[in-house]
Motif scaffolding. Structure first.
Motif, PDB file in Angstrom:
ATOM      1  N   ILE A  31     -28.840  50.257  58.003  1.00  0.00           N
ATOM      2  CA  ILE A  31     -29.400  50.241  56.651  1.00  0.00           C
ATOM      3  C   ILE A  31     -30.755  50.948  56.661  1.00  0.00           C
ATOM      4  O   ILE A  31     -31.724  50.444  57.227  1.00  0.00           O
ATOM      5  N   LYS A  32     -30.815  52.108  56.053  1.00  0.00           N
ATOM      6  CA  LYS A  32     -32.077  52.838  55.946  1.00  0.00           C
ATOM      7  C   LYS A  32     -32.686  52.700  54.559  1.00  0.00           C
ATOM      8  O   LYS A  32     -33.863  52.987  54.362  1.00  0.00           O
ATOM      9  N   ASN A  33     -31.868  52.288  53.609  1.00  0.00           N
ATOM     10  CA  ASN A  33     -32.322  52.167  52.231  1.00  0.00           C
ATOM     11  C   ASN A  33     -31.782  50.863  51.648  1.00  0.00           C
ATOM     12  O   ASN A  33     -30.710  50.842  51.048  1.00  0.00           O
ATOM     13  N   PRO A  34     -32.507  49.756  51.816  1.00  0.00           N
ATOM     14  CA  PRO A  34     -32.029  48.472  51.286  1.00  0.00           C
ATOM     15  C   PRO A  34     -31.833  48.545  49.771  1.00  0.00           C
ATOM     16  O   PRO A  34     -32.574  49.228  49.065  1.00  0.00           O
ATOM     17  N   VAL A  35     -30.809  47.842  49.297  1.00  0.00           N
ATOM     18  CA  VAL A  35     -30.530  47.815  47.860  1.00  0.00           C
ATOM     19  C   VAL A  35     -30.510  46.366  47.387  1.00  0.00           C
ATOM     20  O   VAL A  35     -30.100  45.459  48.122  1.00  0.00           O
ATOM     21  N   ALA A  36     -30.941  46.163  46.152  1.00  0.00           N
ATOM     22  CA  ALA A  36     -31.097  44.805  45.634  1.00  0.00           C
ATOM     23  C   ALA A  36     -29.778  44.055  45.555  1.00  0.00           C
ATOM     24  O   ALA A  36     -29.734  42.829  45.732  1.00  0.00           O
ATOM     25  N   ASP A  37     -28.692  44.775  45.288  1.00  0.00           N
ATOM     26  CA  ASP A  37     -27.404  44.097  45.128  1.00  0.00           C
ATOM     27  C   ASP A  37     -26.572  44.097  46.404  1.00  0.00           C
ATOM     28  O   ASP A  37     -25.394  43.740  46.384  1.00  0.00           O
ATOM     29  N   GLY A  38     -27.173  44.480  47.519  1.00  0.00           N
ATOM     30  CA  GLY A  38     -26.444  44.496  48.781  1.00  0.00           C
ATOM     31  C   GLY A  38     -26.610  43.201  49.552  1.00  0.00           C
ATOM     32  O   GLY A  38     -27.683  42.589  49.535  1.00  0.00           O
ATOM     33  N   ILE A  39     -25.558  42.761  50.214  1.00  0.00           N
ATOM     34  CA  ILE A  39     -25.609  41.568  51.061  1.00  0.00           C
ATOM     35  C   ILE A  39     -25.711  42.025  52.511  1.00  0.00           C
ATOM     36  O   ILE A  39     -24.769  42.610  53.058  1.00  0.00           O
ATOM     37  N   VAL A  40     -26.865  41.792  53.119  1.00  0.00           N
ATOM     38  CA  VAL A  40     -27.060  42.199  54.510  1.00  0.00           C
ATOM     39  C   VAL A  40     -26.129  41.384  55.403  1.00  0.00           C
ATOM     40  O   VAL A  40     -26.024  40.161  55.277  1.00  0.00           O
ATOM     41  N   THR A  41     -25.449  42.076  56.285  1.00  0.00           N
ATOM     42  CA  THR A  41     -24.414  41.474  57.119  1.00  0.00           C
ATOM     43  C   THR A  41     -24.647  41.851  58.577  1.00  0.00           C
ATOM     44  O   THR A  41     -25.021  42.990  58.870  1.00  0.00           O
ATOM     45  N   TYR A  42     -24.440  40.893  59.468  1.00  0.00           N
ATOM     46  CA  TYR A  42     -24.491  41.199  60.895  1.00  0.00           C
ATOM     47  C   TYR A  42     -23.057  41.293  61.394  1.00  0.00           C
ATOM     48  O   TYR A  42     -22.333  40.300  61.450  1.00  0.00           O
ATOM     49  N   MET A  43     -22.634  42.499  61.705  1.00  0.00           N
ATOM     50  CA  MET A  43     -21.275  42.724  62.191  1.00  0.00           C
ATOM     51  C   MET A  43     -21.318  42.802  63.709  1.00  0.00           C
ATOM     52  O   MET A  43     -22.136  43.525  64.280  1.00  0.00           O
ATOM     53  N   HIS A  44     -20.441  42.067  64.357  1.00  0.00           N
ATOM     54  CA  HIS A  44     -20.486  42.034  65.814  1.00  0.00           C
ATOM     55  C   HIS A  44     -19.085  41.854  66.377  1.00  0.00           C
ATOM     56  O   HIS A  44     -18.150  41.442  65.680  1.00  0.00           O
ATOM     57  N   GLY A  45     -18.941  42.184  67.636  1.00  0.00           N
ATOM     58  CA  GLY A  45     -17.644  42.058  68.273  1.00  0.00           C
ATOM     59  C   GLY A  45     -17.737  42.367  69.750  1.00  0.00           C
ATOM     60  O   GLY A  45     -18.828  42.531  70.316  1.00  0.00           O
ATOM     61  N   LYS A  46     -16.575  42.449  70.359  1.00  0.00           N
ATOM     62  CA  LYS A  46     -16.491  42.703  71.793  1.00  0.00           C
ATOM     63  C   LYS A  46     -15.331  43.651  72.041  1.00  0.00           C
ATOM     64  O   LYS A  46     -14.239  43.460  71.491  1.00  0.00           O
ATOM     65  N   VAL A  47     -15.559  44.663  72.847  1.00  0.00           N
ATOM     66  CA  VAL A  47     -14.518  45.631  73.182  1.00  0.00           C
ATOM     67  C   VAL A  47     -13.997  45.304  74.575  1.00  0.00           C
ATOM     68  O   VAL A  47     -14.771  45.244  75.537  1.00  0.00           O
ATOM     69  N   VAL A  48     -12.687  45.083  74.666  1.00  0.00           N
ATOM     70  CA  VAL A  48     -12.085  44.726  75.949  1.00  0.00           C
ATOM     71  C   VAL A  48     -10.897  45.631  76.241  1.00  0.00           C
ATOM     72  O   VAL A  48     -10.308  46.233  75.340  1.00  0.00           O
ATOM     73  N   ASP A  49     -10.545  45.713  77.500  1.00  0.00           N
ATOM     74  CA  ASP A  49      -9.365  46.444  77.938  1.00  0.00           C
ATOM     75  C   ASP A  49      -8.127  45.672  77.482  1.00  0.00           C
ATOM     76  O   ASP A  49      -8.004  44.472  77.744  1.00  0.00           O
ATOM     77  N   SER A  50      -7.206  46.348  76.795  1.00  0.00           N
ATOM     78  CA  SER A  50      -6.044  45.649  76.246  1.00  0.00           C
ATOM     79  C   SER A  50      -5.085  45.172  77.330  1.00  0.00           C
ATOM     80  O   SER A  50      -4.270  44.277  77.089  1.00  0.00           O
ATOM     81  N   LEU A  51      -5.165  45.743  78.534  1.00  0.00           N
ATOM     82  CA  LEU A  51      -4.305  45.307  79.639  1.00  0.00           C
ATOM     83  C   LEU A  51      -4.911  44.152  80.423  1.00  0.00           C
ATOM     84  O   LEU A  51      -4.232  43.182  80.751  1.00  0.00           O
ATOM     85  N   THR A  52      -6.208  44.253  80.703  1.00  0.00           N
ATOM     86  CA  THR A  52      -6.845  43.278  81.590  1.00  0.00           C
ATOM     87  C   THR A  52      -7.705  42.260  80.858  1.00  0.00           C
ATOM     88  O   THR A  52      -8.098  41.253  81.451  1.00  0.00           O
ATOM     89  N   ALA A  53      -8.022  42.536  79.594  1.00  0.00           N
ATOM     90  CA  ALA A  53      -8.932  41.708  78.795  1.00  0.00           C
ATOM     91  C   ALA A  53     -10.357  41.724  79.342  1.00  0.00           C
ATOM     92  O   ALA A  53     -11.195  40.924  78.927  1.00  0.00           O
ATOM     93  N   GLU A  54     -10.628  42.643  80.258  1.00  0.00           N
ATOM     94  CA  GLU A  54     -11.983  42.772  80.792  1.00  0.00           C
ATOM     95  C   GLU A  54     -12.858  43.524  79.792  1.00  0.00           C
ATOM     96  O   GLU A  54     -12.399  44.467  79.136  1.00  0.00           O
ATOM     97  N   PRO A  55     -14.120  43.118  79.667  1.00  0.00           N
ATOM     98  CA  PRO A  55     -15.014  43.817  78.737  1.00  0.00           C
ATOM     99  C   PRO A  55     -15.264  45.252  79.181  1.00  0.00           C
ATOM    100  O   PRO A  55     -15.234  45.562  80.381  1.00  0.00           O
ATOM    101  N   ILE A  56     -15.506  46.115  78.215  1.00  0.00           N
ATOM    102  CA  ILE A  56     -15.754  47.530  78.503  1.00  0.00           C
ATOM    103  C   ILE A  56     -17.176  47.878  78.078  1.00  0.00           C
ATOM    104  O   ILE A  56     -17.459  48.001  76.879  1.00  0.00           O
TER     105      ILE A  56
END
Length: 271
Positions: A124-149
């Motif tokens: 977000i470089k330009n906050p807007v009054a009608d915007g809802i700030v959100t923290y998006m997060h996750g984890k990327v893992v190997d689909s075969l081993t489930a090990e994090p990448i």
């Protein structure tokens, strides 16, 4: 031609005109393309005026396209072709026991030059009054081993609450709501963005004309784009959709997949 309405050999003659140096894949694609286009013209008894209308539509798409807007891309999106190609391309992977995150279309507003941001930073470089700030997060893992990448580059972008991506809006900050970040040693990532909101695809060009002709709306459900890349893995292009959006069942570009729908829940406390 006798009793035949059309020369029965015409289409094959056009296909056979392909030269000997054309690659096997070119022949595999262009031959059926010619055949299907010719069959379509015969099926609907396409007139010269209708043919020229189509030519003008394609020309118009090219004339409108530049580094800020890819109208030809959008034109194919509203008839579902990009979503279909996405399905075809990733069908085998999607049905595998170790299936990865579902893919979704790239769309016409991707940029290759989004700035790098720190993991945990903001797009977000330009906050807007009608915007809802959100923290998006996750984890990327190997689909075969489930090990994090670690070291996965995540490229993300979204439209603002006014329904425009930054390159569509001359008043917007450059690369607002765009950024690239890298997963940490645990494969985790997080960034601040705006809670996605629905918006209309541009309808002032050929794509919009098609939508109006078909009595369809131009709305896309609320979503945010993601591309993951890593030298040792295939890239994934996808979108994440908000579960509370009314256009999930009626996306103008047919890109929604159930596994990509998530709840954007209020964050407890301050992150």
């Amino acid at each position: 031609m006798g009793a035949d309405k059309f020369d029965p050999n015409f289409t094959q003659n056009v296909i056979d005109a392909t030269g000997p140096n054309a690659s096997a894949r070119t022949r595999e694609i262009i031959g059926p393309l010619i055949r299907h286009i010719h069959d379509f013209a015969r099926e609907v008894n396409l007139t010269v005026d209708e043919w020229m209308e189509g030519v003008n539509l394609i020309n118009w798409a090219g004339q409108m396209s530049d580094d800020r807007r890819n109208e030809a891309h959008l034109l194919f999106d509203v008839i579902g072709l990009e979503s279909l190609v996405d399905e075809i391309t990733f069908a085998a992977a999607a049905n595998a026991p170790d299936a990865h995150t579902a893919t979704a279309i790239l769309g016409p507003f991707f940029r290759h030059d989004a700035p790098m941001i720190p993991n945990g930073g903001t797009i977000i470089k330009n906050p807007v009054a009608d915007g809802i700030v959100t923290y998006m997060h996750g984890k990327v893992v190997d689909s075969l081993t489930a090990e994090p990448i670690p070291g996965v580059i995540i490229d993300t972008w979204e439209a603002s609450t006014n329904g425009l991506y930054e390159q569509q809006d001359p008043e917007e900050h450059a690369c607002n709501l765009r950024g690239r970040l890298t997963t940490d040693e645990n494969g985790e990532y997080g960034f601040y963005c705006l809670k996605p909101t629905p918006y209309p695809v541009p309808d002032d060009g050929p794509a919009g004309k098609i939508l109006k002709m078909l009595d369809r709306h131009p709305m896309r459900p609320a979503h945010i784009h993601l591309i993951t890349t890593h030298d040792e893995y295939m890239p994934i292009t996808t979108q994440i959709f908000s579960s509370d959006d009314k256009y999930l069942k009626n996306d103008s570009v047919f890109a929604v997949k159930d596994s990509l729908i998530v709840d954007f829940t209020p964050l407890e406390g301050q992150r």
